[in-house]
Design a protein around this motif. Sequence first.
Motif, PDB file in Angstrom:
ATOM      1  N   HIS A  91      10.918  -2.519  -4.497  1.00 61.02           N
ATOM      2  CA  HIS A  91       9.461  -2.807  -5.121  1.00 61.02           C
ATOM      3  C   HIS A  91       8.490  -3.235  -4.117  1.00 61.02           C
ATOM      4  N   ILE A  92       7.427  -2.639  -3.823  1.00 59.80           N
ATOM      5  CA  ILE A  92       6.305  -3.165  -2.941  1.00 59.80           C
ATOM      6  C   ILE A  92       5.356  -3.877  -3.576  1.00 59.80           C
ATOM      7  N   LEU A  93       5.171  -4.954  -2.884  1.00 63.21           N
ATOM      8  CA  LEU A  93       4.300  -5.826  -3.636  1.00 63.21           C
ATOM      9  C   LEU A  93       3.136  -5.943  -2.875  1.00 63.21           C
ATOM     10  N   CYS A  94       2.868  -5.478  -1.705  1.00 63.12           N
ATOM     11  CA  CYS A  94       1.799  -5.503  -0.888  1.00 63.12           C
ATOM     12  C   CYS A  94       1.166  -4.282  -0.191  1.00 63.12           C
TER      13      CYS A  94
ATOM     14  N   ARG B 195      17.215  10.931  -0.237  1.00 65.29           N
ATOM     15  CA  ARG B 195      15.971  11.127  -0.621  1.00 65.29           C
ATOM     16  C   ARG B 195      15.335   9.845  -0.925  1.00 65.29           C
ATOM     17  N   VAL B 196      14.137   9.843  -0.796  1.00 66.40           N
ATOM     18  CA  VAL B 196      13.197   8.755  -1.086  1.00 66.40           C
ATOM     19  C   VAL B 196      12.114   9.245  -1.883  1.00 66.40           C
ATOM     20  N   SER B 197      11.532   8.571  -3.111  1.00 71.39           N
ATOM     21  CA  SER B 197      10.580   8.962  -3.917  1.00 71.39           C
ATOM     22  C   SER B 197       9.963   7.919  -4.482  1.00 71.39           C
ATOM     23  N   LEU B 198       8.633   8.464  -5.175  1.00 70.78           N
ATOM     24  CA  LEU B 198       7.789   7.283  -5.988  1.00 70.78           C
ATOM     25  C   LEU B 198       8.539   7.351  -7.329  1.00 70.78           C
ATOM     26  N   LEU B 199       8.605   5.918  -7.915  1.00 75.28           N
ATOM     27  CA  LEU B 199       9.335   6.115  -9.340  1.00 75.28           C
ATOM     28  C   LEU B 199       8.064   6.684 -10.389  1.00 75.28           C
ATOM     29  N   ASP B 200       6.894   6.355 -10.024  1.00 73.47           N
ATOM     30  CA  ASP B 200       5.784   6.756 -10.624  1.00 73.47           C
ATOM     31  C   ASP B 200       5.423   8.364 -10.343  1.00 73.47           C
ATOM     32  N   GLY B 201       5.901   9.280 -11.112  1.00 71.12           N
ATOM     33  CA  GLY B 201       5.378  10.628 -10.636  1.00 71.12           C
ATOM     34  C   GLY B 201       6.517  11.307  -9.764  1.00 71.12           C
ATOM     35  N   GLY B 202       7.465  10.737  -9.151  1.00 70.48           N
ATOM     36  CA  GLY B 202       8.613  11.397  -8.641  1.00 70.48           C
ATOM     37  C   GLY B 202       8.399  12.107  -7.176  1.00 70.48           C
ATOM     38  N   LYS B 203       7.048  11.739  -6.605  1.00 73.32           N
ATOM     39  CA  LYS B 203       6.569  12.461  -5.149  1.00 73.32           C
ATOM     40  C   LYS B 203       7.615  12.227  -4.019  1.00 73.32           C
TER      41      LYS B 203
ATOM     42  N   PRO C  56      -1.135   1.234  -3.045  1.00 73.38           N
ATOM     43  CA  PRO C  56      -0.407   0.856  -4.264  1.00 73.38           C
ATOM     44  C   PRO C  56      -1.114   1.564  -5.356  1.00 73.38           C
ATOM     45  N   ILE C  57      -0.062   2.394  -6.164  1.00 75.30           N
ATOM     46  CA  ILE C  57      -0.408   2.854  -7.285  1.00 75.30           C
ATOM     47  C   ILE C  57      -0.750   1.988  -8.448  1.00 75.30           C
ATOM     48  N   ASP C  58       0.332   1.093  -8.423  1.00 74.97           N
ATOM     49  CA  ASP C  58       0.246  -0.049  -9.499  1.00 74.97           C
ATOM     50  C   ASP C  58      -0.349  -1.261  -8.999  1.00 74.97           C
ATOM     51  N   PRO C  59      -1.002  -1.988  -9.671  1.00 68.52           N
ATOM     52  CA  PRO C  59      -1.708  -3.054  -8.946  1.00 68.52           C
ATOM     53  C   PRO C  59      -0.838  -4.231  -8.897  1.00 68.52           C
TER      54      PRO C  59
END
Length: 78
Positions: A10-13, A30-38, A57-60
């Motif tokens: 979880h990236i907070l900044c 593999r490394v991907s974004l949880l939101d969208g799977g990129k 940051p995709i999510d605030p």
Amino acid sequence: TVKGNKVYAHILCDTNGELCIADIANPVKRVSLLDGGKELPFEQKGNRLFLRNIPNPIDPIATTLVIEVDGEPTPIKP
């Protein structure tokens, strides 16, 4: 957070697009974004994982990365 062979970071900044995560004993598959799977480009050197091209940051509140590893995730130090 860990589930199966996946670590959820979880990236907070803002990372300015790059991040290094240390203390990973397993080979990363593999490394991907949880939101969208990129998928994100990465390089693993020893116990360090270098990530690049992380979007702003995709999510605030937090951006979550899914790091899929070979086997059950194990830290270098317990």
